[in-house]
Design a protein around this motif. Structure first.
Motif, PDB file in Angstrom:
ATOM      1  N   PHE A  67       0.877  -1.359  -0.184  1.00  0.00           N
ATOM      2  CA  PHE A  67       0.032  -0.177   0.140  1.00  0.00           C
ATOM      3  C   PHE A  67       0.870   1.154   0.003  1.00  0.00           C
ATOM      4  N   PRO A  68       1.385   1.680  -1.221  1.00  0.00           N
ATOM      5  CA  PRO A  68       2.359   2.752  -1.244  1.00  0.00           C
ATOM      6  C   PRO A  68       1.831   4.054  -0.876  1.00  0.00           C
ATOM      7  N   GLN A  69       0.477   4.223  -0.962  1.00  0.00           N
ATOM      8  CA  GLN A  69      -0.212   5.626  -0.722  1.00  0.00           C
ATOM      9  C   GLN A  69      -0.548   5.449   1.055  1.00  0.00           C
ATOM     10  N   TYR A  70      -0.468   4.526   1.652  1.00  0.00           N
ATOM     11  CA  TYR A  70      -0.722   4.686   3.121  1.00  0.00           C
ATOM     12  C   TYR A  70      -0.094   5.670   3.832  1.00  0.00           C
ATOM     13  N   ASP A  71      -0.693   6.501   4.426  1.00  0.00           N
ATOM     14  CA  ASP A  71      -0.316   7.636   5.107  1.00  0.00           C
ATOM     15  C   ASP A  71      -1.267   7.828   6.211  1.00  0.00           C
ATOM     16  N   PHE A  72      -0.604   8.523   7.302  1.00  0.00           N
ATOM     17  CA  PHE A  72      -1.458   8.978   8.308  1.00  0.00           C
ATOM     18  C   PHE A  72      -0.492   9.861   9.308  1.00  0.00           C
ATOM     19  N   GLU A  73      -1.251  10.620  10.272  1.00  0.00           N
ATOM     20  CA  GLU A  73      -0.252  11.434  11.143  1.00  0.00           C
ATOM     21  C   GLU A  73      -0.489  10.737  12.553  1.00  0.00           C
ATOM     22  N   LEU A  74       0.652  10.707  13.420  1.00  0.00           N
ATOM     23  CA  LEU A  74       0.569  10.197  14.779  1.00  0.00           C
ATOM     24  C   LEU A  74       0.369  11.203  15.551  1.00  0.00           C
ATOM     25  N   ASP A  75      -0.553  10.821  16.521  1.00  0.00           N
ATOM     26  CA  ASP A  75      -0.909  11.662  17.670  1.00  0.00           C
ATOM     27  C   ASP A  75       0.409  12.478  18.296  1.00  0.00           C
ATOM     28  N   GLN A  76       0.331  13.699  18.914  1.00  0.00           N
ATOM     29  CA  GLN A  76       1.680  13.999  19.546  1.00  0.00           C
ATOM     30  C   GLN A  76       1.857  13.051  20.973  1.00  0.00           C
ATOM     31  N   GLN A  77       0.745  12.621  21.375  1.00  0.00           N
ATOM     32  CA  GLN A  77       0.956  11.659  22.787  1.00  0.00           C
ATOM     33  C   GLN A  77       1.555  10.352  22.342  1.00  0.00           C
ATOM     34  N   VAL A  78       1.477   9.917  21.266  1.00  0.00           N
ATOM     35  CA  VAL A  78       2.136   8.600  20.660  1.00  0.00           C
ATOM     36  C   VAL A  78       3.645   8.694  20.779  1.00  0.00           C
ATOM     37  N   ILE A  79       3.975  10.085  19.829  1.00  0.00           N
ATOM     38  CA  ILE A  79       5.255  10.515  19.832  1.00  0.00           C
ATOM     39  C   ILE A  79       6.099  10.615  20.730  1.00  0.00           C
ATOM     40  N   GLU A  80       5.379  11.364  21.755  1.00  0.00           N
ATOM     41  CA  GLU A  80       6.123  11.289  23.268  1.00  0.00           C
ATOM     42  C   GLU A  80       6.011  10.139  23.926  1.00  0.00           C
ATOM     43  N   LYS A  81       5.257   9.201  23.805  1.00  0.00           N
ATOM     44  CA  LYS A  81       5.226   7.934  24.785  1.00  0.00           C
ATOM     45  C   LYS A  81       6.411   7.220  24.024  1.00  0.00           C
ATOM     46  N   LEU A  82       6.335   7.074  22.683  1.00  0.00           N
ATOM     47  CA  LEU A  82       7.651   6.199  22.109  1.00  0.00           C
ATOM     48  C   LEU A  82       8.886   6.864  21.989  1.00  0.00           C
ATOM     49  N   GLU A  83       8.981   8.295  22.709  1.00  0.00           N
ATOM     50  CA  GLU A  83      10.020   9.064  22.504  1.00  0.00           C
ATOM     51  C   GLU A  83      10.679   9.165  21.196  1.00  0.00           C
ATOM     52  N   ILE A  84       9.931   9.411  20.338  1.00  0.00           N
ATOM     53  CA  ILE A  84      10.314   9.672  18.658  1.00  0.00           C
ATOM     54  C   ILE A  84      10.961  10.910  18.548  1.00  0.00           C
ATOM     55  N   GLU A  85      11.969  11.235  18.199  1.00  0.00           N
ATOM     56  CA  GLU A  85      12.462  12.149  17.783  1.00  0.00           C
ATOM     57  C   GLU A  85      12.695  12.804  16.566  1.00  0.00           C
ATOM     58  N   ALA A  86      12.944  11.686  15.435  1.00  0.00           N
ATOM     59  CA  ALA A  86      12.691  12.187  14.003  1.00  0.00           C
ATOM     60  C   ALA A  86      11.862  10.986  13.508  1.00  0.00           C
TER      61      ALA A  86
END
Length: 140
Positions: A67-86
């Motif tokens: 599914f090359p067109q698969y696209d979504f935005e992660l909630d800021q809460q998920v980004i923080e919980k997983l400690e995603i920096e980039a």
């Protein structure tokens, strides 16, 4: 270390490769540690094997292969919980359900597995997007 798996028997895994899901995954809250293993020489299909329960393993895929067109935005809460920096720290995988015939197999695009590759933290996220279902056919 050695790990007894559902599909591949006894395999050698590295402790540093263990993915931790802080609160488990939906339906399996007590299952917090998994290893991602290849399925033979195939680079498309992987297994997410529980570190605790031999009989608990999921067949997973990189959704962008099908599914090359698969696209979504992660909630800021998920980004923080997983400690995603980039963005490059993120690995997106989806659980598939194998059917017979194989062409009927489906991917759960509604609830992707989001993994911080740098920290080996993971979370299954349920998306609020009506375009994604739990049963997207991976063929055709």
């Amino acid at each position: 270390m050695e790990l007894q798996t559902k599909f591949q028997g006894l395999v050698e895994v590295c402790e540093k490769d263990k993915i931790t899901f802080q609160n488990g995954i939906p339906g399996f809250p007590e299952e917090e540690e998994f290893f991602i293993l290849p399925v033979g020489d195939d680079e498309v299909f992987l297994t997410m094997q529980s570190a605790k329960s031999q009989e608990l393993a999921f067949i997973i895929i990189n959704p962008f292969h099908y599914f090359p067109q698969y696209d979504f935005e992660l909630d800021q809460q998920v980004i923080e919980k997983l400690e995603i920096e980039a963005p490059e720290d993120i690995l997106v995988l989806n659980i598939i359900t194998i059917h017979d015939p194989f062409e009927q197999s489906t991917a759960n695009l509604r609830a992707p597995l989001i993994i911080n590759k740098k920290r080996n933290h993971g979370k299954q996220v349920v998306l609020n997007n009506e375009h994604f279902t739990t049963r997207h056919k991976i063929m055709g």
